[in-house]
Design an enzyme around this catalytic site. Structure first.
Site, PDB file in Angstrom:
ATOM      1  N   ASP A 148      39.561  35.728  39.694  1.00 21.19           N
ATOM      2  CA  ASP A 148      39.599  34.278  39.830  1.00 21.19           C
ATOM      3  C   ASP A 148      40.487  33.670  38.759  1.00 21.19           C
ATOM      4  OD1 ASP A 148      38.093  34.098  37.516  1.00 21.19           O
ATOM      5  OD2 ASP A 148      36.282  33.388  38.486  1.00 21.19           O
ATOM      6  N   ILE A 149      40.738  32.380  38.901  1.00 20.35           N
ATOM      7  CA  ILE A 149      41.676  31.657  38.036  1.00 20.35           C
ATOM      8  C   ILE A 149      40.940  31.213  36.772  1.00 20.35           C
ATOM      9  CG2 ILE A 149      43.178  29.627  37.877  1.00 20.35           C
ATOM     10  CD1 ILE A 149      43.353  29.833  41.024  1.00 20.35           C
TER      11      ILE A 149
ATOM     12  N   GLU B 275      38.065  29.280  43.757  1.00 22.27           N
ATOM     13  CA  GLU B 275      39.252  29.926  43.187  1.00 22.27           C
ATOM     14  C   GLU B 275      39.077  31.426  43.047  1.00 22.27           C
ATOM     15  OE1 GLU B 275      36.694  29.114  39.539  1.00 22.27           O
ATOM     16  OE2 GLU B 275      36.951  28.348  41.566  1.00 22.27           O
TER      17      GLU B 275
END
Length: 315
Positions: free
Chosen positions: A190-191, A233
């Site tokens: 994920d970001i 995300e």
């Protein structure tokens, strides 16, 4: 006089029907070529009668048609050819360009024997039906169904698989890996600090960052890999036929590509990084979620250890 009247009546009949009528002898020489065939081929009977069918229609493979016609001549049995198996026999143009997207006339064709007085089949009759409208409707419906199916599987923002369909595929892939004890690696990523991206630049900017990461994932993975947007995300990938070492190389390529990418939104430049957790498949996993949980734990460890890194964990 009576014979002339009969011939006139037969000519009118052959001209009026909206079906192609062709009579062929055993050598596939044309003996009858009706108005329907003339209209769509631009060949008058005088131009084709007496010659072989194959001289004028190179799209018809002689060996194929001869094989199809064998039951007609030898067993006195009709043969049916439908457009679903072969769109057309004669490559005629479609005469309905406004109502149909098809370039050619789709056809159903029937071959049936014509017996002589002795009972021997020396000729066969070919009936050619224009089924372009039916074919167009069927193909349009099938195309629409394919689009709806694709839409139900794909995440609208990223064009990767959505979570529901990804989960279905993941379950099947896990079962296959279990049976074969094959080498596969699960990856969760994920970001980093994504909430700050949304807070500082807005949700549209956040969507752009998610889309950018999805493009990086597509570029760095293969068609045989299973990549999907798991939520928000977060993304999930199954790298098929890849052990931990090979999967870490893919993870590093994704991480470095994300780190080097700039996203522009409303004149502002946004940089982002990703954290990744990986888990190699083990036959000891009780189910697919246990496998994914190990990758998720590795992702948590990567974030807790400073982010912008990939960590591989085993069971």
């Amino acid at each position: 006089m009576e014979e002339l009247s009969r011939q006139h009546w037969l000519h009118d009949l052959l001209s009026s029907v909206e079906v192609g009528i062709v009579v062929l002898d055993r050598d596939f020489n044309v003996e009858v070529w009706n108005q329907f065939m003339e209209n769509h081929s631009n060949l008058r009977p005088s131009q084709i009668v007496g010659g072989t069918l194959f001289q004028h229609f190179p799209e018809i493979e002689p060996d194929w048609l001869m094989l199809k016609a064998e039951p007609v001549f030898n067993l006195k049995s009709p043969v049916f050819m439908i457009w679903e198996q072969r769109p057309y026999l004669f490559k005629f143009g479609c005469n309905r360009p406004i109502t149909s997207e098809l370039d050619v006339m789709y056809q159903n064709v029937t071959l049936f024997p014509l017996s002589s007085l002795s009972g021997k089949v020396e000729r066969m009759c070919m009936l050619v039906y224009d089924v372009t409208d039916q074919a167009s409707s069927r193909l349009n419906i099938e195309g629409l169904n394919d689009q709806l199916t694709e839409m139900s599987r794909v995440d609208g923002l990223t064009q990767l698989y959505n979570r529901r369909y990804w989960q279905e595929r993941f379950q099947s892939l896990y079962r296959l890996a279990k049976r074969r004890d094959s080498v596969n690696t699960a990856m969760m990523l994920d970001i980093d600090h994504f909430k700050a991206v949304n807070d500082n630049y807005g949700h549209q900017a956040g969507d752009k960052v998610i889309q950018t990461l999805a493009k990086i994932i597509k570029k760095q993975t293969r068609e045989t890999d299973l990549a999907g947007r798991y939520g928000g995300e977060e993304f999930a990938i199954i790298l098929s036929d890849a052990g931990g070492e090979g999967a870490m190389q893919v993870a590093e390529r994704i991480r470095k590509a994300a780190e080097a990418t700039e996203v522009t939104h409303d004149g502002q430049t946004i940089q982002f990084t990703v954290s990744l957790g990986l888990a190699e498949f083990s036959a000891a996993f009780h189910n697919e979620m246990q496998w994914l949980d190990i990758a998720d734990q590795a992702l948590y460890e990567a974030k807790e250890s400073g982010r912008n890194q990939a960590i591989l964990r085993s069971k």
